[in-house]
Design a protein around this motif. Structure first.
Motif, PDB file in Angstrom:
ATOM      1  N   ASN A  92     -11.113 -45.569   3.128  1.00  0.00           N
ATOM      2  CA  ASN A  92     -11.525 -44.489   2.230  1.00  0.00           C
ATOM      3  C   ASN A  92     -13.045 -44.427   2.091  1.00  0.00           C
ATOM      4  O   ASN A  92     -13.641 -43.356   2.146  1.00  0.00           O
ATOM      5  CB  ASN A  92     -10.883 -44.675   0.848  1.00  0.00           C
ATOM      6  N   ASP A 145       2.082 -40.939   6.120  1.00  0.00           N
ATOM      7  CA  ASP A 145       0.709 -40.724   5.665  1.00  0.00           C
ATOM      8  C   ASP A 145       0.464 -39.344   5.078  1.00  0.00           C
ATOM      9  O   ASP A 145      -0.541 -39.130   4.402  1.00  0.00           O
ATOM     10  CB  ASP A 145      -0.262 -40.960   6.832  1.00  0.00           C
ATOM     11  N   ALA A 148      -2.485 -34.798   4.693  1.00  0.00           N
ATOM     12  CA  ALA A 148      -3.927 -35.023   4.555  1.00  0.00           C
ATOM     13  C   ALA A 148      -4.495 -35.811   5.726  1.00  0.00           C
ATOM     14  O   ALA A 148      -5.699 -35.726   6.009  1.00  0.00           O
ATOM     15  CB  ALA A 148      -4.226 -35.754   3.245  1.00  0.00           C
ATOM     16  N   GLN A 149      -3.641 -36.587   6.417  1.00  0.00           N
ATOM     17  CA  GLN A 149      -4.091 -37.401   7.540  1.00  0.00           C
ATOM     18  C   GLN A 149      -3.758 -36.785   8.893  1.00  0.00           C
ATOM     19  O   GLN A 149      -3.838 -37.464   9.918  1.00  0.00           O
ATOM     20  CB  GLN A 149      -3.461 -38.798   7.448  1.00  0.00           C
TER      21      GLN A 149
END
Length: 210
Positions: A92, A145, A148-149
């Motif tokens: 992150n 995941d 968003a991934q």
């Protein structure tokens, strides 16, 4: 599931050390194939064996170019019976964090895509391969995941395909591990040879795989 994991753990404990005093056991396979779950369950069956996750050594810029860090920070110290210190990557923050230690335990599990790469195989006591195809594994990983991934996964699948084309692990696996309704099925890998330290399938009471 407990019984077959207990048998696998017992077989791993009987192996001769491969990295100094450590039996370094790699769990490799496609992203999303179930490596982390298997490593966690094996760790529990081994009484809390340390688990090194290669996601901690990789980074956004170096998805597969982490070999130097692994050898310098982990394999080198363990091979000398010393505590390893490595800096896990924060996916992150996009930065390596504070040092984490890894003790030279009797069995250390190393899980991640590329755990069975050629430069690491001389240090391995066993190479386990999660027997699930690339496309199925990637679908599971993307679902895990979330959307968003999605962009990351688009790049990852290209990088992983390139890696396994240039440096395949499965042909050198001692054991193929397949999830089943009753736990795990342990099958002889392409590199399996007869020996005393064998994992028993839950389908058969005879030795099946190293």
């Amino acid at each position: 599931m407990t019984d077959d994991l207990d048998r696998a753990a017992a077989a791993l404990r009987r192996l001769p050390p491969s990295c100094g005093p450590v039996r370094l056991v790699a769990v490799d396979g496609h992203a999303g194939s179930g490596k982390s779950t298997l490593a966690d369950r094996l760790s529990a069956a081994l009484g809390g064996a340390p688990v090194l996750r290669l996601d901690d050594l990789a980074s956004h810029e170096e998805l597969f170019e982490w070999t130097g860090r692994l050898l310098d920070q982990v394999v080198g110290p363990l091979s000398e019976g010393r505590t390893a210190r490595y800096h896990p990557y924060d996916w992150n923050l996009r930065a390596f964090g504070p040092a984490r230690t890894l003790e030279p335990a009797p069995v250390v599990l190393m899980e991640g895509v590329g755990a069975g790469r050629r430069v690491l195989r001389p240090f391995l006591a066993r190479l386990l391969w999660m027997e699930r195809g690339a496309v199925e594994s990637w679908v599971r990983g993307r679902h895990r995941d979330g959307p968003a991934q999605a962009d990351f996964w688009d790049g990852w699948t290209v990088a992983e395909t390139r890696h396994f084309t240039e440096d395949p692990s499965r042909p050198f696996a001692d054991t193929l591990v397949r999830e089943s309704g009753k736990g795990y099925e342990w099958l002889p890998g392409p590199s399996a040879t007869a020996g005393p330290n064998q994992i028993i399938t839950h389908r058969d009471e005879s030795p099946a795989a190293n």
